[in-house]
Write a protein that holds these residues in place. Sequence first.
Motif, short mmCIF file in Angstrom:
data_model
loop_
_atom_site.label_atom_id
_atom_site.label_comp_id
_atom_site.label_asym_id
_atom_site.label_seq_id
_atom_site.Cartn_x
_atom_site.Cartn_y
_atom_site.Cartn_z
N CYS A 76 66.18 51.69 70.20
CA CYS A 76 65.48 52.97 70.19
C CYS A 76 66.47 54.12 69.97
O CYS A 76 67.46 54.23 70.69
CB CYS A 76 64.74 53.18 71.50
SG CYS A 76 64.03 54.83 71.66
N ASN A 78 66.06 57.14 70.71
CA ASN A 78 65.91 58.15 71.75
C ASN A 78 66.52 57.71 73.08
O ASN A 78 67.21 58.48 73.74
CB ASN A 78 64.44 58.49 71.95
CG ASN A 78 64.20 59.52 73.03
OD1 ASN A 78 64.77 60.62 72.98
ND2 ASN A 78 63.41 59.18 74.03
N CYS A 79 66.28 56.45 73.50
CA CYS A 79 66.74 56.03 74.82
C CYS A 79 67.67 54.82 74.77
O CYS A 79 68.11 54.33 75.81
CB CYS A 79 65.55 55.72 75.74
SG CYS A 79 64.70 54.19 75.32
N CYS A 165 58.97 52.51 70.84
CA CYS A 165 59.88 52.01 71.88
C CYS A 165 59.06 51.64 73.12
O CYS A 165 58.23 52.42 73.57
CB CYS A 165 60.91 53.09 72.22
SG CYS A 165 61.88 52.67 73.67
N ASN A 167 60.02 51.52 76.06
CA ASN A 167 60.47 52.25 77.24
C ASN A 167 60.03 53.71 77.21
O ASN A 167 59.38 54.18 78.13
CB ASN A 167 61.99 52.17 77.36
CG ASN A 167 62.50 52.92 78.58
OD1 ASN A 167 62.17 52.57 79.70
ND2 ASN A 167 63.27 53.96 78.35
N CYS A 168 60.36 54.45 76.13
CA CYS A 168 60.10 55.89 76.12
C CYS A 168 58.92 56.27 75.23
O CYS A 168 58.56 57.43 75.14
CB CYS A 168 61.36 56.65 75.70
SG CYS A 168 61.78 56.43 73.96
ZN LIG Z 1 63.12 54.60 73.75
#
Ligand SMILES: [Zn+2]
Length: 554
Positions: A76, A78-79, A165, A167-168
Amino acid sequence: MKSEKGPQDDEESALTAPARPPLTMHDYAWWRENLEALTVAIILALIIRHFTVEAFEIPTGSMADTLYGLHAWLECPNCSREFNVALQSDGATGEIKVRYEKKLVYEGECPNPSCTLRLHTVARGGGDLRSKGDEVTCQACRTPFRGNLDGYRLDDVNDKADARCPNCHFVYRAALLRSNLTGGHKILVNKFAYSAGTPKRWDVIVFGFDQWKNYIKRLIGLPGETIQVWDGDVYVDGRIVRKSDHPFAQDTLWTRISDSDLAESGLQKTPAWAAPREGGLPATKRSQWNSTVLRWSLNAAQDQAVIEYQRGFDNYYNYNLLSYGRHGHPTFREKAEQVGDKKVAFTARVGAVAPRPDSGSWVGAEIRDGEFTFQLRVPVGAPSGGSPAVLERVAPVPVGAEPLRVTAPAAIAVGTEARIELENADDRVIARLDGEEILRLDYTSLPDGANLANPPLSPSQDHGAHHLRLLACGVQAELSSIQVYRDQFYIPFAEGPWRGITLGPGEYFAMGDNAPSSSDGRYWGSIPEKNLMGRALLVFWPAWPTNFQWKFIR
Ligand SMILES: [Zn+2]
Ligand SMILES: [Zn+2]
Protein backbone atom coordinates in the motif's frame (compact mmCIF):
# COMPACT_ATOMS: atom_id res chain seq x y z
CA MET A 1 33.33 -50.63 25.52
CA LYS A 2 34.29 -50.89 21.92
CA SER A 3 36.43 -53.86 20.90
CA GLU A 4 39.18 -53.34 18.36
CA LYS A 5 37.64 -55.77 15.94
CA GLY A 6 33.85 -55.72 15.89
CA PRO A 7 31.27 -57.65 13.86
CA GLN A 8 31.25 -54.86 11.30
CA ASP A 9 34.85 -55.64 10.40
CA ASP A 10 34.06 -59.34 9.99
CA GLU A 11 31.35 -58.56 7.52
CA GLU A 12 33.65 -56.36 5.53
CA SER A 13 36.26 -59.11 5.44
CA ALA A 14 33.68 -61.57 4.15
CA LEU A 15 32.90 -59.30 1.23
CA THR A 16 36.41 -58.95 -0.17
CA ALA A 17 36.15 -61.96 -2.50
CA PRO A 18 36.58 -60.32 -5.96
CA ALA A 19 40.19 -60.33 -7.11
CA ARG A 20 39.92 -56.83 -8.53
CA PRO A 21 37.20 -55.08 -6.54
CA PRO A 22 35.71 -52.16 -8.48
CA LEU A 23 35.68 -50.14 -5.29
CA THR A 24 38.05 -49.97 -2.39
CA MET A 25 36.70 -51.50 0.81
CA HIS A 26 36.26 -48.08 2.27
CA ASP A 27 34.20 -46.89 -0.72
CA TYR A 28 32.12 -50.01 -0.69
CA ALA A 29 31.16 -49.62 2.97
CA TRP A 30 30.32 -46.00 2.36
CA TRP A 31 28.08 -46.83 -0.60
CA ARG A 32 26.37 -49.66 1.17
CA GLU A 33 25.61 -47.64 4.27
CA ASN A 34 24.14 -44.84 2.22
CA LEU A 35 22.15 -47.17 0.02
CA GLU A 36 20.68 -48.77 3.12
CA ALA A 37 19.85 -45.41 4.63
CA LEU A 38 18.26 -44.26 1.39
CA THR A 39 16.20 -47.46 1.05
CA VAL A 40 14.95 -47.16 4.61
CA ALA A 41 14.13 -43.49 4.02
CA ILE A 42 12.16 -44.28 0.87
CA ILE A 43 10.23 -47.08 2.56
CA LEU A 44 9.52 -44.85 5.56
CA ALA A 45 8.43 -42.04 3.26
CA LEU A 46 6.05 -44.40 1.44
CA ILE A 47 4.63 -45.67 4.72
CA ILE A 48 4.32 -42.14 6.08
CA ARG A 49 2.71 -40.94 2.87
CA HIS A 50 0.24 -43.79 2.87
CA PHE A 51 -0.75 -43.73 6.51
CA THR A 52 0.21 -40.54 8.24
CA VAL A 53 1.38 -37.43 6.39
CA GLU A 54 1.12 -36.35 2.77
CA ALA A 55 2.18 -33.15 1.05
CA PHE A 56 -0.09 -31.11 -1.23
CA GLU A 57 0.02 -27.80 -3.03
CA ILE A 58 -2.97 -25.50 -2.65
CA PRO A 59 -4.31 -24.84 -6.16
CA THR A 60 -7.01 -22.21 -5.51
CA GLY A 61 -7.82 -19.42 -3.10
CA SER A 62 -11.03 -20.90 -1.68
CA MET A 63 -9.40 -21.13 1.77
CA ALA A 64 -7.89 -17.61 1.80
CA ASP A 65 -6.83 -16.00 4.10
CA THR A 66 -5.93 -19.24 5.88
CA LEU A 67 -4.30 -20.77 2.78
CA TYR A 68 -3.24 -19.21 -0.51
CA GLY A 69 -3.19 -20.53 -4.05
CA LEU A 70 -1.07 -18.75 -6.70
CA HIS A 71 -0.81 -15.11 -5.67
CA ALA A 72 0.99 -11.79 -6.13
CA TRP A 73 2.03 -9.26 -3.48
CA LEU A 74 1.36 -5.51 -3.42
CA GLU A 75 2.36 -2.81 -0.95
CA CYS A 76 0.00 0.00 0.00
CA PRO A 77 1.43 3.43 -0.98
CA ASN A 78 -0.34 5.03 2.00
CA CYS A 79 0.37 2.73 4.98
CA SER A 80 2.97 0.29 3.56
CA ARG A 81 0.88 -2.74 4.52
CA GLU A 82 1.74 -5.65 2.24
CA PHE A 83 -1.24 -7.56 0.90
CA ASN A 84 -1.84 -10.21 -1.71
CA VAL A 85 -4.05 -10.86 -4.68
CA ALA A 86 -5.07 -14.26 -6.08
CA LEU A 87 -3.94 -15.12 -9.60
CA GLN A 88 -6.75 -17.27 -10.96
CA SER A 89 -5.51 -20.35 -12.75
CA ASP A 90 -7.11 -23.02 -14.91
CA GLY A 91 -7.99 -26.03 -12.74
CA ALA A 92 -6.90 -28.54 -15.38
CA THR A 93 -3.78 -26.98 -16.91
CA GLY A 94 -2.61 -24.76 -14.05
CA GLU A 95 -2.22 -21.90 -16.54
CA ILE A 96 -2.70 -18.44 -15.04
CA LYS A 97 -5.87 -16.82 -16.34
CA VAL A 98 -4.85 -13.22 -15.65
CA ARG A 99 -4.63 -11.12 -18.82
CA TYR A 100 -1.24 -9.40 -19.03
CA GLU A 101 -0.43 -6.86 -21.73
CA LYS A 102 2.92 -5.66 -23.01
CA LYS A 103 3.08 -2.07 -21.79
CA LEU A 104 5.52 0.72 -21.07
CA VAL A 105 5.98 0.88 -17.31
CA TYR A 106 7.91 3.26 -15.11
CA GLU A 107 9.55 2.01 -11.93
CA GLY A 108 10.88 4.68 -9.59
CA GLU A 109 10.05 7.26 -6.94
CA CYS A 110 6.93 9.37 -7.25
CA PRO A 111 7.89 13.04 -6.54
CA ASN A 112 5.08 13.40 -3.99
CA PRO A 113 6.84 12.95 -0.60
CA SER A 114 3.73 11.39 0.95
CA CYS A 115 3.42 8.72 -1.76
CA THR A 116 5.52 5.57 -1.96
CA LEU A 117 4.07 3.94 -5.09
CA ARG A 118 6.99 2.82 -7.28
CA LEU A 119 5.36 1.08 -10.26
CA HIS A 120 3.19 2.83 -12.85
CA THR A 121 2.03 2.12 -16.37
CA VAL A 122 2.64 5.01 -18.75
CA ALA A 123 -0.75 6.00 -20.13
CA ARG A 124 0.36 7.22 -23.54
CA GLY A 125 3.12 4.65 -23.88
CA GLY A 126 0.92 2.25 -25.80
CA GLY A 127 3.47 -0.52 -25.44
CA ASP A 128 6.14 1.42 -27.26
CA LEU A 129 9.66 2.11 -26.05
CA ARG A 130 9.76 5.28 -28.18
CA SER A 131 7.59 6.87 -25.46
CA LYS A 132 10.43 6.50 -22.94
CA GLY A 133 10.65 9.74 -20.99
CA ASP A 134 6.94 10.54 -21.45
CA GLU A 135 5.00 12.03 -18.59
CA VAL A 136 3.86 9.53 -15.96
CA THR A 137 0.73 10.08 -13.88
CA CYS A 138 1.15 8.48 -10.46
CA GLN A 139 -1.51 5.81 -10.06
CA ALA A 140 -1.86 6.49 -6.35
CA CYS A 141 -1.74 10.29 -5.95
CA ARG A 142 -2.33 11.45 -9.58
CA THR A 143 0.84 13.60 -9.56
CA PRO A 144 2.15 14.01 -13.13
CA PHE A 145 5.92 13.76 -13.50
CA ARG A 146 8.75 12.80 -15.87
CA GLY A 147 10.86 9.94 -14.56
CA ASN A 148 14.52 9.09 -15.07
CA LEU A 149 15.06 7.52 -18.48
CA ASP A 150 16.46 4.30 -17.03
CA GLY A 151 13.24 3.73 -15.03
CA TYR A 152 11.19 3.09 -18.20
CA ARG A 153 10.86 -0.39 -19.66
CA LEU A 154 8.46 -2.67 -21.52
CA ASP A 155 6.89 -5.35 -19.35
CA ASP A 156 3.93 -7.74 -19.15
CA VAL A 157 1.48 -6.05 -16.84
CA ASN A 158 -2.15 -6.11 -15.71
CA ASP A 159 -3.50 -2.73 -14.64
CA LYS A 160 -7.21 -3.36 -14.97
CA ALA A 161 -8.19 -3.60 -11.29
CA ASP A 162 -8.42 -1.01 -8.57
CA ALA A 163 -6.72 -2.31 -5.45
CA ARG A 164 -8.00 -1.43 -2.01
CA CYS A 165 -5.62 -1.69 0.91
CA PRO A 166 -7.06 -4.07 3.53
CA ASN A 167 -5.67 -1.88 6.31
CA CYS A 168 -6.31 1.79 5.44
CA HIS A 169 -8.88 1.31 2.62
CA PHE A 170 -6.86 3.51 0.24
CA VAL A 171 -7.88 2.72 -3.36
CA TYR A 172 -5.46 2.99 -6.29
CA ARG A 173 -4.87 1.47 -9.71
CA ALA A 174 -2.28 -1.25 -9.08
CA ALA A 175 0.10 -2.44 -11.79
CA LEU A 176 0.65 -6.20 -11.47
CA LEU A 177 3.67 -7.59 -13.29
CA ARG A 178 3.63 -11.10 -14.74
CA SER A 179 6.86 -11.71 -12.81
CA ASN A 180 5.08 -10.90 -9.53
CA LEU A 181 4.13 -14.48 -8.68
CA THR A 182 4.25 -16.66 -5.57
CA GLY A 183 3.19 -20.29 -5.78
CA GLY A 184 0.37 -21.79 -3.73
CA HIS A 185 0.98 -22.88 -0.16
CA LYS A 186 2.47 -26.34 0.16
CA ILE A 187 0.99 -28.17 3.11
CA LEU A 188 1.26 -31.41 5.06
CA VAL A 189 -1.88 -33.38 5.82
CA ASN A 190 -2.24 -35.58 8.88
CA LYS A 191 -3.91 -38.68 7.40
CA PHE A 192 -3.95 -40.40 10.76
CA ALA A 193 -6.14 -37.73 12.41
CA TYR A 194 -9.48 -39.41 11.77
CA SER A 195 -8.36 -43.00 12.24
CA ALA A 196 -7.47 -42.11 15.82
CA GLY A 197 -10.03 -39.38 16.50
CA THR A 198 -13.32 -38.01 15.20
CA PRO A 199 -13.62 -34.95 12.95
CA LYS A 200 -14.39 -31.76 14.87
CA ARG A 201 -16.43 -28.86 13.56
CA TRP A 202 -14.13 -26.03 12.29
CA ASP A 203 -11.22 -28.42 11.55
CA VAL A 204 -9.52 -27.80 8.20
CA ILE A 205 -10.05 -31.10 6.38
CA VAL A 206 -8.76 -32.72 3.20
CA PHE A 207 -11.02 -35.08 1.29
CA GLY A 208 -11.32 -36.75 -2.08
CA PHE A 209 -14.39 -36.01 -4.11
CA ASP A 210 -14.01 -37.47 -7.53
CA GLN A 211 -11.36 -39.99 -8.49
CA TRP A 212 -8.72 -37.45 -9.38
CA LYS A 213 -8.85 -34.57 -7.02
CA ASN A 214 -8.41 -33.76 -3.36
CA TYR A 215 -10.07 -30.75 -1.80
CA ILE A 216 -9.39 -28.70 1.30
CA LYS A 217 -12.13 -26.87 3.20
CA ARG A 218 -13.28 -26.13 6.74
CA LEU A 219 -15.58 -28.71 8.34
CA ILE A 220 -18.93 -27.10 9.20
CA GLY A 221 -21.55 -29.85 9.48
CA LEU A 222 -21.52 -33.30 11.12
CA PRO A 223 -23.68 -36.36 10.34
CA GLY A 224 -27.40 -35.89 10.99
CA GLU A 225 -27.25 -32.09 11.35
CA THR A 226 -29.20 -29.43 9.47
CA ILE A 227 -26.83 -26.59 8.51
CA GLN A 228 -27.96 -23.04 7.71
CA VAL A 229 -26.28 -19.64 7.50
CA TRP A 230 -27.64 -16.32 8.76
CA ASP A 231 -25.91 -12.96 9.24
CA GLY A 232 -22.53 -14.55 8.50
CA ASP A 233 -22.91 -17.20 11.20
CA VAL A 234 -23.48 -20.96 11.06
CA TYR A 235 -26.66 -22.45 12.54
CA VAL A 236 -27.02 -26.15 13.37
CA ASP A 237 -30.58 -27.41 13.83
CA GLY A 238 -31.71 -23.79 14.22
CA ARG A 239 -29.16 -22.80 16.88
CA ILE A 240 -25.96 -20.83 16.38
CA VAL A 241 -22.62 -22.69 16.70
CA ARG A 242 -19.58 -20.75 17.92
CA LYS A 243 -16.06 -20.88 16.55
CA SER A 244 -14.77 -19.93 20.00
CA ASP A 245 -15.81 -23.41 21.19
CA HIS A 246 -13.01 -24.81 18.97
CA PRO A 247 -9.47 -24.39 20.34
CA PHE A 248 -8.13 -22.39 17.35
CA ALA A 249 -10.77 -21.57 14.74
CA GLN A 250 -11.89 -18.16 16.03
CA ASP A 251 -8.35 -16.82 16.44
CA THR A 252 -7.53 -17.95 12.90
CA LEU A 253 -10.63 -16.45 11.34
CA TRP A 254 -10.26 -12.88 12.58
CA THR A 255 -9.14 -10.65 9.70
CA ARG A 256 -7.23 -7.54 10.78
CA ILE A 257 -8.76 -4.53 9.04
CA SER A 258 -7.03 -1.64 10.83
CA ASP A 259 -3.80 -1.13 12.75
CA SER A 260 -2.85 2.25 14.22
CA ASP A 261 0.81 1.15 14.43
CA LEU A 262 1.11 1.46 10.62
CA ALA A 263 1.93 5.13 10.00
CA GLU A 264 -0.05 6.60 7.10
CA SER A 265 1.32 9.11 4.62
CA GLY A 266 -1.91 11.05 4.16
CA LEU A 267 -3.10 9.73 0.78
CA GLN A 268 -6.15 8.27 2.52
CA LYS A 269 -8.30 11.23 3.56
CA THR A 270 -10.79 9.34 5.73
CA PRO A 271 -9.15 8.91 9.15
CA ALA A 272 -9.32 5.52 10.85
CA TRP A 273 -10.81 7.04 14.00
CA ALA A 274 -12.61 10.30 14.76
CA ALA A 275 -15.01 11.71 17.30
CA PRO A 276 -18.57 10.65 16.41
CA ARG A 277 -20.38 13.27 14.40
CA GLU A 278 -23.53 13.51 16.47
CA GLY A 279 -24.17 16.09 19.24
CA GLY A 280 -22.27 16.99 22.39
CA LEU A 281 -19.44 19.40 23.12
CA PRO A 282 -16.75 20.16 20.52
CA ALA A 283 -15.07 16.79 20.30
CA THR A 284 -11.60 17.93 19.23
CA LYS A 285 -10.89 19.37 22.67
CA ARG A 286 -11.39 15.98 24.24
CA SER A 287 -9.77 13.68 21.68
CA GLN A 288 -6.57 14.26 19.73
CA TRP A 289 -4.61 12.01 17.33
CA ASN A 290 -0.83 12.41 17.47
CA SER A 291 0.55 11.09 14.18
CA THR A 292 4.17 11.23 15.39
CA VAL A 293 3.77 8.79 18.27
CA LEU A 294 0.68 7.10 16.74
CA ARG A 295 -1.47 7.72 19.81
CA TRP A 296 -4.90 9.00 20.66
CA SER A 297 -5.20 11.25 23.72
CA LEU A 298 -8.62 11.19 25.33
CA ASN A 299 -8.91 14.06 27.79
CA ALA A 300 -11.98 13.13 29.74
CA ALA A 301 -10.95 14.34 33.18
CA GLN A 302 -14.19 16.33 33.48
CA ASP A 303 -16.29 14.38 31.08
CA GLN A 304 -16.56 11.51 28.61
CA ALA A 305 -14.50 11.29 25.41
CA VAL A 306 -15.34 9.02 22.49
CA ILE A 307 -13.69 8.07 19.21
CA GLU A 308 -15.37 5.97 16.54
CA TYR A 309 -13.92 3.80 13.77
CA GLN A 310 -14.62 5.48 10.40
CA ARG A 311 -13.77 3.02 7.65
CA GLY A 312 -16.60 0.50 7.81
CA PHE A 313 -16.77 -3.26 8.27
CA ASP A 314 -17.51 -4.63 4.82
CA ASN A 315 -16.87 -8.25 3.97
CA TYR A 316 -13.87 -7.39 1.79
CA TYR A 317 -11.17 -9.78 0.60
CA ASN A 318 -8.18 -8.06 -1.01
CA TYR A 319 -7.28 -11.57 -2.14
CA ASN A 320 -10.28 -11.58 -4.53
CA LEU A 321 -9.45 -8.27 -6.24
CA LEU A 322 -9.06 -9.73 -9.72
CA SER A 323 -12.16 -11.92 -9.47
CA TYR A 324 -14.66 -9.55 -7.88
CA GLY A 325 -18.04 -9.62 -9.49
CA ARG A 326 -17.54 -13.05 -11.06
CA HIS A 327 -19.57 -14.99 -8.52
CA GLY A 328 -22.45 -12.56 -8.41
CA HIS A 329 -20.84 -11.12 -5.30
CA PRO A 330 -20.68 -7.33 -4.90
CA THR A 331 -17.35 -5.52 -5.17
CA PHE A 332 -16.13 -3.17 -2.46
CA ARG A 333 -17.61 -0.30 -4.43
CA GLU A 334 -21.05 -1.90 -4.36
CA LYS A 335 -21.28 -2.01 -0.56
CA ALA A 336 -20.80 -5.62 0.44
CA GLU A 337 -22.30 -6.91 3.68
CA GLN A 338 -21.39 -5.07 6.88
CA VAL A 339 -19.84 -7.57 9.26
CA GLY A 340 -21.40 -7.24 12.71
CA ASP A 341 -18.92 -9.63 14.34
CA LYS A 342 -15.86 -7.55 15.09
CA LYS A 343 -13.09 -7.15 17.61
CA VAL A 344 -10.97 -4.28 18.89
CA ALA A 345 -7.72 -4.49 20.84
CA PHE A 346 -5.83 -1.48 22.22
CA THR A 347 -3.34 -0.38 24.83
CA ALA A 348 -4.52 2.22 27.34
CA ARG A 349 -2.21 4.27 29.56
CA VAL A 350 -4.20 6.08 32.20
CA GLY A 351 -3.11 9.37 33.74
CA ALA A 352 -4.88 12.00 35.83
CA VAL A 353 -8.17 10.84 37.29
CA ALA A 354 -11.17 12.99 38.13
CA PRO A 355 -13.97 10.54 38.82
CA ARG A 356 -17.43 11.75 37.95
CA PRO A 357 -19.83 11.29 40.85
CA ASP A 358 -22.33 9.37 38.72
CA SER A 359 -20.06 7.15 36.67
CA GLY A 360 -16.56 7.09 38.22
CA SER A 361 -13.42 6.77 36.11
CA TRP A 362 -13.12 4.14 33.41
CA VAL A 363 -11.78 3.22 29.99
CA GLY A 364 -13.82 1.10 27.62
CA ALA A 365 -15.07 0.08 24.20
CA GLU A 366 -18.41 -0.33 22.48
CA ILE A 367 -19.49 -2.55 19.58
CA ARG A 368 -22.78 -2.19 17.73
CA ASP A 369 -24.04 -5.17 15.71
CA GLY A 370 -27.53 -4.42 14.38
CA GLU A 371 -30.02 -4.44 17.26
CA PHE A 372 -27.30 -5.22 19.78
CA THR A 373 -24.85 -2.70 21.24
CA PHE A 374 -22.41 -3.87 23.91
CA GLN A 375 -20.30 -1.63 26.12
CA LEU A 376 -17.27 -2.60 28.20
CA ARG A 377 -16.13 -0.36 31.07
CA VAL A 378 -12.90 -1.12 32.93
CA PRO A 379 -12.55 1.04 36.06
CA VAL A 380 -9.42 3.05 36.74
CA GLY A 381 -8.15 2.89 40.30
CA ALA A 382 -7.51 0.26 42.96
CA PRO A 383 -7.96 -3.32 41.67
CA SER A 384 -10.23 -4.32 44.56
CA GLY A 385 -12.80 -2.51 46.64
CA GLY A 386 -13.74 -0.13 43.83
CA SER A 387 -16.44 -0.60 41.23
CA PRO A 388 -16.21 -3.74 39.06
CA ALA A 389 -15.56 -4.02 35.33
CA VAL A 390 -18.89 -4.11 33.47
CA LEU A 391 -19.96 -5.62 30.16
CA GLU A 392 -23.55 -4.88 29.21
CA ARG A 393 -26.04 -4.31 26.47
CA VAL A 394 -26.69 -0.57 26.17
CA ALA A 395 -29.22 1.62 24.36
CA PRO A 396 -31.02 1.19 22.12
CA VAL A 397 -32.44 -1.81 24.01
CA PRO A 398 -35.92 -2.73 22.74
CA VAL A 399 -38.73 -2.51 25.29
CA GLY A 400 -39.20 -5.82 27.09
CA ALA A 401 -35.81 -7.21 26.07
CA GLU A 402 -34.01 -9.21 28.73
CA PRO A 403 -31.18 -7.13 30.23
CA LEU A 404 -27.72 -8.47 29.45
CA ARG A 405 -25.08 -7.51 32.02
CA VAL A 406 -22.10 -9.18 33.68
CA THR A 407 -19.49 -7.77 36.07
CA ALA A 408 -16.13 -8.88 37.43
CA PRO A 409 -13.54 -7.39 39.79
CA ALA A 410 -10.88 -5.83 37.54
CA ALA A 411 -9.23 -2.41 37.24
CA ILE A 412 -6.36 -0.47 35.68
CA ALA A 413 -4.10 1.25 38.22
CA VAL A 414 -3.49 4.98 37.69
CA GLY A 415 -0.21 5.62 35.88
CA THR A 416 -0.05 2.12 34.36
CA GLU A 417 -0.72 0.61 30.95
CA ALA A 418 -3.19 -2.17 30.11
CA ARG A 419 -4.15 -4.11 27.00
CA ILE A 420 -7.91 -4.20 26.51
CA GLU A 421 -9.81 -6.43 24.06
CA LEU A 422 -13.49 -6.55 23.25
CA GLU A 423 -14.84 -9.03 20.73
CA ASN A 424 -18.27 -9.92 19.41
CA ALA A 425 -18.49 -13.13 17.40
CA ASP A 426 -21.23 -15.72 16.86
CA ASP A 427 -23.54 -14.17 19.50
CA ARG A 428 -20.82 -14.17 22.16
CA VAL A 429 -19.09 -11.09 23.59
CA ILE A 430 -15.77 -11.54 25.38
CA ALA A 431 -13.68 -8.92 27.21
CA ARG A 432 -10.02 -9.43 28.03
CA LEU A 433 -7.62 -7.46 30.19
CA ASP A 434 -3.89 -8.07 29.57
CA GLY A 435 -4.71 -11.29 27.71
CA GLU A 436 -6.95 -12.76 30.44
CA GLU A 437 -10.65 -13.19 29.79
CA ILE A 438 -12.53 -11.18 32.43
CA LEU A 439 -16.09 -11.09 31.09
CA ARG A 440 -18.29 -13.09 28.73
CA LEU A 441 -21.89 -12.74 27.52
CA ASP A 442 -23.79 -15.14 25.26
CA TYR A 443 -26.91 -13.85 23.54
CA THR A 444 -29.30 -14.68 20.70
CA SER A 445 -29.50 -12.32 17.74
CA LEU A 446 -31.87 -14.41 15.62
CA PRO A 447 -35.33 -12.93 16.29
CA ASP A 448 -37.75 -15.10 18.31
CA GLY A 449 -39.71 -17.49 16.14
CA ALA A 450 -37.62 -16.77 13.05
CA ASN A 451 -37.49 -19.58 10.50
CA LEU A 452 -34.19 -19.90 8.66
CA ALA A 453 -35.92 -21.62 5.76
CA ASN A 454 -37.46 -18.18 5.18
CA PRO A 455 -34.89 -16.01 6.94
CA PRO A 456 -35.47 -12.51 8.34
CA LEU A 457 -33.41 -9.63 6.91
CA SER A 458 -29.84 -9.87 8.17
CA PRO A 459 -28.43 -6.88 10.14
CA SER A 460 -25.49 -7.00 7.70
CA GLN A 461 -27.73 -5.33 5.11
CA ASP A 462 -28.32 -2.29 7.36
CA HIS A 463 -25.21 -0.18 6.87
CA GLY A 464 -26.18 2.30 9.59
CA ALA A 465 -26.51 -0.35 12.28
CA HIS A 466 -22.82 -0.92 12.98
CA HIS A 467 -20.21 0.93 14.96
CA LEU A 468 -17.08 0.53 17.01
CA ARG A 469 -16.09 3.08 19.66
CA LEU A 470 -13.40 3.61 22.27
CA LEU A 471 -14.36 5.58 25.34
CA ALA A 472 -12.82 7.23 28.38
CA CYS A 473 -14.68 8.77 31.29
CA GLY A 474 -13.35 10.80 34.22
CA VAL A 475 -9.76 10.07 33.22
CA GLN A 476 -6.96 11.23 30.95
CA ALA A 477 -6.01 8.27 28.73
CA GLU A 478 -3.51 7.61 25.94
CA LEU A 479 -4.62 4.90 23.50
CA SER A 480 -2.13 3.15 21.21
CA SER A 481 -1.68 -0.02 19.10
CA ILE A 482 -5.36 0.03 18.21
CA GLN A 483 -6.22 -2.97 16.05
CA VAL A 484 -9.60 -3.74 14.51
CA TYR A 485 -10.63 -7.17 13.22
CA ARG A 486 -13.67 -8.52 11.43
CA ASP A 487 -14.92 -12.08 11.73
CA GLN A 488 -15.36 -14.72 9.04
CA PHE A 489 -18.67 -14.01 7.27
CA TYR A 490 -20.38 -17.03 5.67
CA ILE A 491 -22.72 -16.23 2.81
CA PRO A 492 -25.98 -18.11 2.17
CA PHE A 493 -25.51 -17.96 -1.58
CA ALA A 494 -24.55 -20.55 -4.20
CA GLU A 495 -26.10 -20.33 -7.68
CA GLY A 496 -28.93 -18.48 -5.95
CA PRO A 497 -30.01 -17.98 -2.34
CA TRP A 498 -28.81 -21.00 -0.35
CA ARG A 499 -31.25 -22.27 2.26
CA GLY A 500 -29.16 -24.97 3.92
CA ILE A 501 -28.61 -28.71 3.92
CA THR A 502 -29.67 -31.69 6.05
CA LEU A 503 -26.97 -34.33 6.41
CA GLY A 504 -27.64 -38.07 6.54
CA PRO A 505 -25.68 -40.61 8.60
CA GLY A 506 -21.99 -40.60 7.68
CA GLU A 507 -22.29 -37.29 5.78
CA TYR A 508 -20.24 -34.16 6.39
CA PHE A 509 -20.51 -30.58 5.13
CA ALA A 510 -17.63 -28.17 4.45
CA MET A 511 -17.14 -24.57 3.29
CA GLY A 512 -14.12 -22.49 2.27
CA ASP A 513 -12.87 -19.58 4.42
CA ASN A 514 -13.00 -17.38 1.31
CA ALA A 515 -16.81 -17.45 1.34
CA PRO A 516 -17.39 -15.03 -1.59
CA SER A 517 -15.12 -17.05 -3.87
CA SER A 518 -15.32 -20.68 -2.76
CA SER A 519 -16.94 -23.52 -4.63
CA ASP A 520 -17.87 -25.69 -1.67
CA GLY A 521 -20.66 -27.67 -0.03
CA ARG A 522 -23.12 -24.89 -0.84
CA TYR A 523 -22.65 -25.88 -4.49
CA TRP A 524 -22.08 -29.63 -4.33
CA GLY A 525 -23.61 -30.84 -1.07
CA SER A 526 -22.26 -33.33 1.44
CA ILE A 527 -19.05 -35.39 1.74
CA PRO A 528 -19.31 -39.14 2.48
CA GLU A 529 -17.27 -40.19 5.52
CA LYS A 530 -15.15 -42.61 3.46
CA ASN A 531 -13.84 -39.68 1.40
CA LEU A 532 -12.28 -37.90 4.40
CA MET A 533 -8.52 -38.14 4.05
CA GLY A 534 -7.34 -36.23 7.10
CA ARG A 535 -6.75 -32.92 8.81
CA ALA A 536 -4.52 -30.20 7.34
CA LEU A 537 -1.45 -29.93 9.55
CA LEU A 538 0.95 -27.20 8.48
CA VAL A 539 2.16 -24.93 5.70
CA PHE A 540 5.81 -25.72 4.93
CA TRP A 541 6.25 -23.59 1.78
CA PRO A 542 6.93 -20.77 0.84
CA ALA A 543 9.80 -20.64 3.31
CA TRP A 544 12.13 -18.08 1.74
CA PRO A 545 13.81 -15.76 4.24
CA THR A 546 11.92 -12.90 2.57
CA ASN A 547 8.62 -14.78 2.41
CA PHE A 548 8.39 -17.16 5.33
CA GLN A 549 4.90 -18.61 5.65
CA TRP A 550 5.48 -21.70 7.83
CA LYS A 551 2.54 -22.12 10.19
CA PHE A 552 0.19 -24.65 11.70
CA ILE A 553 -3.14 -24.75 9.88
CA ARG A 554 -5.94 -24.04 12.30
ZN1 LIG B 1 -2.92 1.04 3.36
ZN1 LIG C 1 2.28 9.20 -6.10
